[in-house]
Motif scaffolding. Structure first.
Motif, PDB file in Angstrom:
ATOM      1  N   LYS A 347       1.073  -1.445   0.667  1.00  0.00           N
ATOM      2  CA  LYS A 347       0.598  -0.374  -0.233  1.00  0.00           C
ATOM      3  C   LYS A 347       1.100   1.313   0.146  1.00  0.00           C
ATOM      4  CE  LYS A 347      -3.935  -2.415   2.480  1.00  0.00           C
ATOM      5  NZ  LYS A 347      -3.144  -3.615   2.673  1.00  0.00           N
ATOM      6  N   VAL A 348       2.378   1.207   0.696  1.00  0.00           N
ATOM      7  CA  VAL A 348       3.433   2.594   0.283  1.00  0.00           C
ATOM      8  C   VAL A 348       4.325   1.925   0.007  1.00  0.00           C
ATOM      9  CG1 VAL A 348       3.986   3.823   2.267  1.00  0.00           C
ATOM     10  CG2 VAL A 348       2.057   2.739   3.046  1.00  0.00           C
ATOM     11  N   ARG A 349       4.604   2.927  -1.563  1.00  0.00           N
ATOM     12  CA  ARG A 349       5.388   2.148  -2.094  1.00  0.00           C
ATOM     13  C   ARG A 349       6.955   2.535  -1.824  1.00  0.00           C
ATOM     14  NH1 ARG A 349       7.167   4.675  -7.469  1.00  0.00           N
ATOM     15  NH2 ARG A 349       8.036   2.407  -9.162  1.00  0.00           N
ATOM     16  N   ASP A 490       4.080  -2.725  -7.726  1.00  0.00           N
ATOM     17  CA  ASP A 490       3.461  -1.363  -8.023  1.00  0.00           C
ATOM     18  C   ASP A 490       2.219  -1.772  -8.646  1.00  0.00           C
ATOM     19  OD1 ASP A 490       5.526  -0.175  -6.959  1.00  0.00           O
ATOM     20  OD2 ASP A 490       6.915  -0.106  -9.281  1.00  0.00           O
ATOM     21  N   LEU A 491       2.129  -2.630  -9.151  1.00  0.00           N
ATOM     22  CA  LEU A 491       0.696  -3.015 -10.238  1.00  0.00           C
ATOM     23  C   LEU A 491      -0.207  -4.591  -9.095  1.00  0.00           C
ATOM     24  CD1 LEU A 491       2.377  -5.003 -13.260  1.00  0.00           C
ATOM     25  CD2 LEU A 491       1.373  -3.093 -13.085  1.00  0.00           C
ATOM     26  N   ASN A 567      13.644  -1.677 -10.848  1.00  0.00           N
ATOM     27  CA  ASN A 567      14.622  -2.875 -10.440  1.00  0.00           C
ATOM     28  C   ASN A 567      14.541  -1.935  -8.577  1.00  0.00           C
ATOM     29  OD1 ASN A 567      15.312   0.181 -10.025  1.00  0.00           O
ATOM     30  ND2 ASN A 567      17.506  -0.266  -9.951  1.00  0.00           N
ATOM     31  N   THR A 568      15.292  -2.514  -7.794  1.00  0.00           N
ATOM     32  CA  THR A 568      15.051  -2.108  -6.197  1.00  0.00           C
ATOM     33  C   THR A 568      15.201  -0.905  -6.267  1.00  0.00           C
ATOM     34  OG1 THR A 568      15.847  -2.814  -4.141  1.00  0.00           O
ATOM     35  CG2 THR A 568      17.331  -2.283  -5.947  1.00  0.00           C
ATOM     36  N   GLU A 569      14.931  -0.070  -6.241  1.00  0.00           N
ATOM     37  CA  GLU A 569      14.808   1.553  -6.452  1.00  0.00           C
ATOM     38  C   GLU A 569      13.418   2.058  -6.594  1.00  0.00           C
ATOM     39  OE1 GLU A 569      19.096   3.778  -7.438  1.00  0.00           O
ATOM     40  OE2 GLU A 569      18.283   2.897  -9.485  1.00  0.00           O
ATOM     41  N   GLY A 570      12.791   1.593  -7.698  1.00  0.00           N
ATOM     42  CA  GLY A 570      11.389   1.732  -8.020  1.00  0.00           C
ATOM     43  C   GLY A 570      11.806   2.447  -9.440  1.00  0.00           C
ATOM     44  N   ARG A 571      13.110   2.165 -10.019  1.00  0.00           N
ATOM     45  CA  ARG A 571      13.228   2.908 -11.357  1.00  0.00           C
ATOM     46  C   ARG A 571      12.970   1.769 -12.068  1.00  0.00           C
ATOM     47  NH1 ARG A 571      17.405   6.439 -12.873  1.00  0.00           N
ATOM     48  NH2 ARG A 571      18.298   5.468 -10.410  1.00  0.00           N
ATOM     49  N   VAL A 572      12.264   2.317 -13.650  1.00  0.00           N
ATOM     50  CA  VAL A 572      11.306   1.428 -14.468  1.00  0.00           C
ATOM     51  C   VAL A 572      12.452   1.693 -15.610  1.00  0.00           C
ATOM     52  CG1 VAL A 572       9.503   1.442 -16.279  1.00  0.00           C
ATOM     53  CG2 VAL A 572       8.987   2.027 -13.842  1.00  0.00           C
ATOM     54  N   GLN A 573      12.706   0.428 -16.192  1.00  0.00           N
ATOM     55  CA  GLN A 573      13.646   0.200 -17.211  1.00  0.00           C
ATOM     56  C   GLN A 573      12.048  -1.072 -17.932  1.00  0.00           C
ATOM     57  OE1 GLN A 573      18.019   0.469 -15.917  1.00  0.00           O
ATOM     58  NE2 GLN A 573      16.352  -0.655 -14.868  1.00  0.00           N
ATOM     59  N   ARG A 574      13.419  -0.914 -19.226  1.00  0.00           N
ATOM     60  CA  ARG A 574      13.026  -1.556 -20.546  1.00  0.00           C
ATOM     61  C   ARG A 574      13.466  -2.676 -21.157  1.00  0.00           C
ATOM     62  NH1 ARG A 574       8.452   1.980 -22.454  1.00  0.00           N
ATOM     63  NH2 ARG A 574       7.165   1.499 -20.545  1.00  0.00           N
ATOM     64  N   ALA A 575      13.667  -3.767 -21.078  1.00  0.00           N
ATOM     65  CA  ALA A 575      14.387  -4.526 -21.776  1.00  0.00           C
ATOM     66  C   ALA A 575      14.080  -5.167 -23.526  1.00  0.00           C
ATOM     67  CB  ALA A 575      14.904  -5.823 -20.937  1.00  0.00           C
ATOM     68  N   LEU A 576      14.981  -5.060 -23.701  1.00  0.00           N
ATOM     69  CA  LEU A 576      14.808  -5.086 -25.183  1.00  0.00           C
ATOM     70  C   LEU A 576      14.701  -6.753 -25.748  1.00  0.00           C
ATOM     71  CD1 LEU A 576      16.034  -2.186 -27.202  1.00  0.00           C
ATOM     72  CD2 LEU A 576      13.930  -2.487 -26.271  1.00  0.00           C
ATOM     73  N   ARG A 577      14.668  -7.992 -26.658  1.00  0.00           N
ATOM     74  CA  ARG A 577      14.748  -8.937 -27.268  1.00  0.00           C
ATOM     75  C   ARG A 577      15.621  -8.863 -28.221  1.00  0.00           C
ATOM     76  NH1 ARG A 577       9.692 -11.147 -30.303  1.00  0.00           N
ATOM     77  NH2 ARG A 577      10.183  -9.850 -32.452  1.00  0.00           N
ATOM     78  N   ALA A 578      17.159  -9.562 -27.793  1.00  0.00           N
ATOM     79  CA  ALA A 578      18.521  -9.961 -28.072  1.00  0.00           C
ATOM     80  C   ALA A 578      18.088 -11.361 -29.275  1.00  0.00           C
ATOM     81  CB  ALA A 578      18.979  -9.841 -27.172  1.00  0.00           C
TER      82      ALA A 578
END
Length: 686
Positions: A347-349, A490-491, A567-578
C-alpha cells in the motif's frame, strides 16, 4: 580552478584533475593502458606521455596534476617519438596471437599500436614466456600477453575488495597472478576481462566461440538480481554468446556481477520449447490448442475462489498485469508475487523501495544493514558500499549473519532483539544520531519470515527516530533479490480483500479449498505442497515448477522478449529482445491473452503497446521509465511480536538462484568450485 594551455587552446578545469583528464576535456586524444577512471593511478605503461613546457622530458599525463599556467603539447614530434618507443617496448615480448586471440577486434593494444606505434620492431632476441595462471572457471589467462598495466590487480583490491591478485618478481621476472594458485573468490571477477587492455585475461566460457564483428548487439536489462544492471547482450542467430556491461552511473556504473555475465549459457539448456500436458503421470508434448483446451476444461466450471496464481522472480511487468487481469476476470483474489513470503506492505510504495537510490549510498555517512548480505544478494550494491567505505568516516553496523562483506562492519547482533536494542538507544545509536545522512538497508532475510511485518515496523520506527527521513533525504531502503518483485508490488499483484498470499495458497491446496494454481515462472516453491492441485506452469525452463505441473506452457526468457522491469530502487526500465525464443515458445503476455480467449474472458489488448498502456493505467509509475522516484513518507508496517530467530540470508548459493542460472553449466562449475555451500566470501568481518 586552473587554467592551462593544451595544443594552443586555453582551458580552465577544476583543481585536482590530472593532465590526462584535462586533455580529454580539451578534446585531445591521449592513449593509455594502465589508467582507468575508476581505479587508482599507477603510472605503469607510460603510453600517456605528453610534452610540458619547461620540463626536460615528457611527463606521464595520468599521474601529473594540473597546475595554473601549464603549457601542454599532445601531438608534437617528441611526443610522437616517445609514444612509438613505449609501444615498441610493450610489443617486445607480446606474442603475435591476434589471429587466434579472443580480444581480437576489441583490443586496446591493437588499436593503439595502429594509431600511435611504428611499423617495425628492432628487438631480435627471444621473447619471454610466462606460465598461465588458474583463476577459476570464469577467467582464462594467457599471461605471456600481459603488459603489466595492473588494472586487474587494482580492480580486485579496490572495487571487488579481494586482495588475491598481485605482482611477484621484478623487471624481467615480474608476473601478475594470485600469490597462491587458487580461483578468484569475488562475485565481480569477470570485470577484469573488460578491464584488460590486451588479451591476457579473457572469458573462459566464451573462448574460441565467436568474433565480435559476427555478433548482433542489443542493449537491455539484467534480471539475475533486483539491481537492474544495464547490459549488452551479444547474440549469433538464436544463441546468446555473451553478456557485457553498459554504462549507467546511477545503477551499475560499468560493472556487472559474474552471474549476470556468465549465466547466459543457461538460456540454451533445459528450455521449454513446446506445450506439455500430463497424461498417465507423464508430461506429453501437445499442441497449443490441446494445452489451452485442457486448462479450459478444468477451469470453466470452477469458482474463482478455488483458483490462485503466483508470479516468479524473473517475470516481466507485462506478463504480471495480464495474469492479474485474467485472474480478476475469473473471480480469483488469490494472487501473489512474493514467492518467499516476504511481509512487504504494497500500500505504501516508499516502504518497499531502495529510496535513496544505489548512487545515493555515496552520499550517506552511516549505514545499518538489517538481515541482508549484499555481497550475495546484490554485488553491485555491495561494491558501491565498499566505494563509500574507502572514502573514510563511514561506520557500518550489521544485524544478521557475520560475513566478509569486503569492508569493515560492526556486528551488532544476529536477530530482532539487536534491532530493538538500537531502537532503545543501545549499540550503534550514537553513530546514527551523529550522522547527517544515515541509511539503513533491510534485506529479505529480515522480511521473509513470519514476524517480517513486525521487523519492517521496527525498521520504520528506527528510521523516523534517528533522522533517516528529511526533506531532502530518505535513507530507508529495502534490498530485493528478485527482478520481478517491485514491479509486481507496483501492479498490486498481491492478494485482494479476501485473497490468500503464497503461504495461504499452499495451505489452501493442502486443505482442498484451492484446486487450480497458475505458476508464472515460479520455481522457488515447495512443489510437494501443490500435489493436490491442478498446476499450470508457464515459464522458459524445465525447472521445479515445470516438473510438478499438469500443463506446461513455454514462455520466453528475458533476452527473448521486450519487457518492463522495475529494479529495487523503483526505477522502471525496458528490456529489448536480443534473440527469438526456441520452438513454439511465445512471449508470456501473449500466451495469457490467447488463453483468456479460450476461457471466454478475452483481455482487451492485442499488442505490446496496448499492454503497456494498461500498465500505466494500473500504476502511473510505468509511464516514467528510467526515473528514480521521490516518494512521500507515510506510516506503514504492523507492530507485533518477534521471535529470537536470527536473520539468515535467503540465498544459500550465489550462483544457483533461479532457473536460468541453475541450467547454466558455468554457474554449476562455479558452485562446485567455491568452498562451503559453493560460496565465495564465507569468512568473518572484512
Amino acid at each position: 580552478m586552473s587554467t592551462l594551455n593544451i595544443d594552443g587552446n586555453e582551458i580552465t578545469v577544476e583543481d585536482g584533475l590530472t593532465v590526462l583528464q584535462a586533455c580529454e576535456i580539451a578534446g585531445a586524444e591521449v592513449p593509455r593502458f594502465c589508467y582507468h577512471d575508476r581505479l587508482s593511478i599507477a603510472g605503469n605503461c607510460r603510453m600517456c606521455l605528453v610534452e610540458m613546457e619547461k620540463s626536460p622530458k615528457p611527463i606521464a599525463s595520468c599521474a601529473m596534476p594540473v597546475a595554473n599556467g601549464m603549457v601542454i603539447y599532445t601531438n608534437s614530434a617528441s611526443v610522437k617519438k616517445a609514444r612509438e618507443g613505449v609501444m615498441e617496448f610493450l610489443l617486445i615480448n607480446h606474442p603475435l596471437d591476434c589471429p587466434i586471440c579472443d580480444q581480437g577486434g576489441e583490443c586496446d593494444l591493437q588499436d593503439q599500436a595502429m594509431a600511435f606505434g611504428r611499423d617495425r620492431n628492432r628487438y631480435i632476441e627471444n621473447k619471454r614466456a610466462v606460465k598461465d595462471k588458474d583463476l577459476g572457471p570464469l577467467v582464462k589467462t594467457i599471461m605471456t600477453r600481459c603488459i603489466h598495466c595492473t588494472r586487474c590487480i587494482r580492480f580486485a583490491t579496490e572495487v571487488a575488495g579481494v586482495d588475491e591478485l598481485g605482482a611477484t618478481g621484478r623487471g624481467e621476472e615480474m608476473e601478475v597472478g594470485t600469490y597462491v594458485e587458487r580461483a578468484l573468490t569475488s562475485e565481480l571477477s569477470g570485470n577484469i576481462i573488460d578491464l584488460c587492455p590486451v588479451g591476457a585475461l579473457t572469458s573462459k566460457p566464451y573462448s574460441f566461440t565467436a568474433r565480435s564483428w559476427e555478433l548482433r548487439k542489443t542493449q537491455t536489462i539484467d534480471v539475475m538480481d533486483a539491481v537492474g544492471s544495464n547490459i549488452r547482450v551479444d547474440a549469433r542467430g538464436r544463441e546468446i554468446m555473451r553478456v557485457l556491461p553498459r554504462l549507467n552511473e546511477e545503477i551499475n556504473e560499468e560493472w556487472i556481477s559474474d552471474k549476470t555475465r556468465f549465466a547466459c549459457d543457461g538460456l540454451q539448456r533445459g528450455r521449454l520449447d513446446r506445450p506439455y500436458v500430463r497424461k498417465d503421470g507423464k508430461l506429453v508434448a501437445v499442441s497449443w490448442a490441446e494445452a489451452f483446451e485442457t486448462i479450459a476444461n478444468r477451469i470453466r466450471s470452477l469458482d474463482g475462489a478455488r483458483i490462485a496464481a503466483i508470479a516468479g522472480d524473473l517475470v516481466d511487468a507485462e506478463a504480471m498485469v495480464a495474469l492479474k487481469d485474467l485472474m480478476g476476470a475469473l473471480g480469483s483474489q488469490h494472487i501473489d508475487c512474493r514467492q518467499d513470503g516476504a511481509k512487504l506492505d504494497p500500500k505504501v510504495r516508499a516502504s518497499y523501495l531502495f529510496n535513496s537510490g544505489i548512487a545515493g549510498i555515496e552520499d550517506s555517512d552511516a549505514l545499518l544493514l538489517i538481515g541482508t548480505n549484499p555481497r550475495w544478494e546484490a554485488p553491485l550494491v555491495n561494491a558501491r558500499i565498499r566505494k563509500r567505505w574507502l572514502v573514510g568516516n563511514y561506520l557500518i553496523g550489521l544485524v544478521g549473519e557475520r560475513r566478509d562483506l569486503t569492508y569493515q562492519t560492526d556486528h551488532l547482533g544476529a536477530g530482532p532483539e539487536s534491532l530493538r536494542d538500537i531502537l532503545n538507544d543501545g549499540a550503534f545509536s550514537d553513530a546514527l544520531k551523529k550522522a547527517q545522512r544515515p541509511m539503513l538497508i533491510v534485506g529479505q532475510g529480515a522480511l521473509a519470515r513470519p514476524d517480517g511485518a513486525a521487523i519492517l515496523d521496527m525498521a520504520r520506527e528506527l528510521a523516523e527516530k534517528y533522522g533517516f527521513i528529511t526533506d531532502d533525504w530518505n535513507g530507508f531502503n529495502v534490498l530485493h533479490t528478485a527482478a520481478a518483485r517491485v514491479g509486481g508490488l507496483d501492479l498490486g499483484f498481491v492478494p485482494g480483500p479476501n485473497g490468500q498470499d503464497v503461504n495461504g495458497i499452499l495451505a489452501g491446496v493442502e486443505s482442498g479449498s484451492i484446486e487450480v494454481v497458475y505458476l508464472m515462472g515460479a520455481d522457488e516453491l515447495d512443489m510437494k505442497r501443490l500435489q493436490k492441485a491442478f498446476v499450470i506452469y508457464q515459464g522458459h525452463h524445465g525447472d521445479a515448477g515445470a516438473a510438478g505441473a499438469d500443463v506446461v506452457l513455454p514462455g520466453a526468457a528475458y533476452t527473448e522478449k521486450a519487457g518492463t522491469y522495475v529494479n529495487t530502487e523503483g526505477r522502471v526500465q525496458r528490456a529489448l529482445r536480443a534473440a527469438f525464443p526456441p520452438g513454439e515458445a511465445r512471449e508470456d503476455w501473449a500466451i495469457i491473452r490467447a488463453l483468456s480467449e479460450r476461457l471466454r474472458h478475452q483481455l482487451p489488448y492485442d499488442t505490446l503497446e496496448q499492454v503497456r498502456e494498461r500498465l500505466v493505467a494500473v500504476a502511473a509509475s510505468f509511464g516514467e521509465p528510467d526515473v528514480l522516484p521521490v516518494l512521500p513518507w507515510k506510516t506503514f508496517g504492523m507492530a507485533g511480536e518477534t521471535t529470537a530467530q536470527p536473520f539468515v540470508t535467503p540465498i544459500t548459493d550465489f550462483y544457483l538462484t533461479n532457473a536460468v542460472s541453475r541450467a547454466s553449466e558455468t554457474m554449476n562449475q562455479c558452485s562446485a568450485s567455491y568452498g562451503a555451500n559453493g560460496q565465495p566470501g564465507t569468512g568473518t568481518d572484512g
